[in-house]
Design a protein around this motif. Structure first.
Motif, PDB file in Angstrom:
ATOM      1  N   SER A 158      36.245  21.926 -11.688  1.00  0.00           N
ATOM      2  CA  SER A 158      36.999  21.820 -12.545  1.00  0.00           C
ATOM      3  C   SER A 158      36.728  21.485 -13.634  1.00  0.00           C
ATOM      4  N   PHE A 204      37.345  18.692 -15.837  1.00  0.00           N
ATOM      5  CA  PHE A 204      36.919  17.493 -15.967  1.00  0.00           C
ATOM      6  C   PHE A 204      35.285  17.396 -15.606  1.00  0.00           C
ATOM      7  N   SER A 215      38.392  27.219 -16.160  1.00  0.00           N
ATOM      8  CA  SER A 215      38.345  26.020 -15.481  1.00  0.00           C
ATOM      9  C   SER A 215      39.560  25.079 -15.255  1.00  0.00           C
ATOM     10  N   ASP A 216      39.777  24.002 -13.970  1.00  0.00           N
ATOM     11  CA  ASP A 216      40.300  24.289 -13.946  1.00  0.00           C
ATOM     12  C   ASP A 216      40.881  21.793 -13.852  1.00  0.00           C
ATOM     13  N   PHE A 217      42.142  21.928 -14.943  1.00  0.00           N
ATOM     14  CA  PHE A 217      42.445  20.244 -15.721  1.00  0.00           C
ATOM     15  C   PHE A 217      43.321  19.903 -14.524  1.00  0.00           C
ATOM     16  N   SER A 218      43.426  19.991 -13.322  1.00  0.00           N
ATOM     17  CA  SER A 218      44.827  19.257 -12.390  1.00  0.00           C
ATOM     18  C   SER A 218      46.508  19.966 -12.835  1.00  0.00           C
ATOM     19  N   GLY A 219      46.385  20.912 -13.471  1.00  0.00           N
ATOM     20  CA  GLY A 219      47.481  21.336 -14.156  1.00  0.00           C
ATOM     21  C   GLY A 219      47.810  20.487 -15.754  1.00  0.00           C
ATOM     22  N   LEU A 220      47.435  19.778 -16.231  1.00  0.00           N
ATOM     23  CA  LEU A 220      47.720  18.692 -17.022  1.00  0.00           C
ATOM     24  C   LEU A 220      47.665  20.184 -18.155  1.00  0.00           C
ATOM     25  N   ASN A 225      46.873  24.545 -18.234  1.00  0.00           N
ATOM     26  CA  ASN A 225      46.723  25.903 -17.761  1.00  0.00           C
ATOM     27  C   ASN A 225      45.419  27.254 -18.497  1.00  0.00           C
TER      28      ASN A 225
END
Length: 242
Positions: free
Chosen positions: A13, A15, A77-82, A84
Motif C-alpha cells: 500500500s 498509503f 505502490s498501490d493507492f487503492s485505484g486512486l 495507477n
C-alpha cells in the motif's frame, strides 16, 4: 529502501509506504543534522558525505534485501485505484505534481517568518543568536524538512525504476546533486530545478557523442562555476538587468 523493504515484506500500500519513507527520512535527517550542524563549510559537507557512506555500507550488508546487488521491486505502490503508478502517464503527472507541490512549499517557507529567520541566519548567524533566535534549532528543522523531501523523491524513484540499489547512497551521487544545485544557482527557488534539467540533458547529449563524456562534462561545469557566478539563475538575472 522503505518502499523496497515494505514491498519485499508484502506491504504494497502506498498509503503506508510513502508515509514510512517520509518518517524514516525525517528521523535519519534529525540524527544526522543534530551532529552535522555543529560544523559548517567544508566540514559540514564532509561529515554529511560520511553519513551517506555509512548508509551505503549498511544497505550493502542487508543480505535479506539484496545486499550490494540491490533489491527488485516487483509491484509498485498501490493507492487503492486512486492512481495507477504502473501507468506511465499517471506516474509522470504524479511526479510533476509532487515537484510543483515542493516548490510551492519551499516558496511559502521562504516567505514565512521561519524562512526570514533562516535568511537572517545565512547572512549573520551571530547577530540572529544575539537577538534571541535559537540558530541550531531553526537549522535542524530546515534540515529535517529537506530530508523528508528527499524521502519523497526516493519513494518515487523506487517506483520509477522498480529497483532499489545502495548506489543511490554512494558519495558520488551526492556530488551530482551538489553540482546540479551549483549549476542552477544556490539560494534560488528554481535554480536547482534548472540545474538538474541542464545537467541531465548535457549528460544525455554528451554520452551520445562519446563514451568519455565525463572528460567534457567536468571542464564544462568547472568553467560555468568559475565564470557563471550564481549559476544559470545568476546569468539570467544579469542578462535581464543588461
Amino acid at each position: 529502501y522503505a518502499v523496497g523493504m515494505l514491498a519485499q515484506e508484502g506491504v504494497g500500500s502506498g498509503f503506508i509506504q510513502f508515509p514510512v519513507a517520509l518518517a524514516a527520512s525525517a528521523i535519519y535527517a534529525l540524527v544526522i543534522g543534530a551532529l552535522s550542524l555543529r560544523t559548517r563549510g567544508v566540514y559540514f559537507i564532509m561529515i554529511t558525505l560520511a553519513f551517506a557512506q555509512m548508509a551505503y555500507y549498511v544497505a550493502s550488508g542487508l543480505a535479506r534485501y539484496g545486499g550490494d546487488d540491490g533489491l527488485t521491486v516487483y509491484k509498485r505502490s498501490d493507492f487503492s485505484g486512486l492512481i495507477n503508478l504502473s501507468n506511465r502517464t499517471q506516474f509522470y503527472y504524479l511526479c510533476l505534481a509532487c515537484l510543483f507541490a515542493v516548490i510551492v512549499l519551499i516558496w511559502r517557507i521562504t516567505n514565512s517568518r521561519f524562512g526570514l529567520v533562516l535568511q537572517g541566519l545565512r547572512s549573520n548567524e551571530q547577530r540572529m543568536q544575539a537577538i534571541g533566535f535559537p540558530a541550531k534549532r531553526y537549522k535542524l528543522v530546515c534540515f529535517v524538512i529537506s530530508g523528508m523531501m528527499c524521502g519523497l523523491a526516493g519513494a518515487l524513484l523506487a517506483n520509477n525504476t522498480d529497483f532499489v540499489s545502495p548506489a543511490v547512497m554512494y558519495w558520488t551521487r551526492s556530488g551530482d546533486l551538489m553540482v546540479m544545485v551549483i549549476l542552477g544557482g544556490m539560494g534560488t527557488l528554481f535554480g536547482p530545478v534548472m540545474g538538474a534539467v541542464v545537467f541531465l540533458l548535457l549528460e544525455e547529449f554528451l554520452s551520445q557523442i562519446t563514451e568519455y563524456w565525463a572528460l567534457i562534462m567536468g571542464p564544462l561545469l568547472l568553467l560555468i562555476v568559475l565564470f557563471g557566478r550564481g549559476g544559470i539563475m545568476g546569468l539570467l538575472g544579469r542578462l535581464n538587468r543588461g
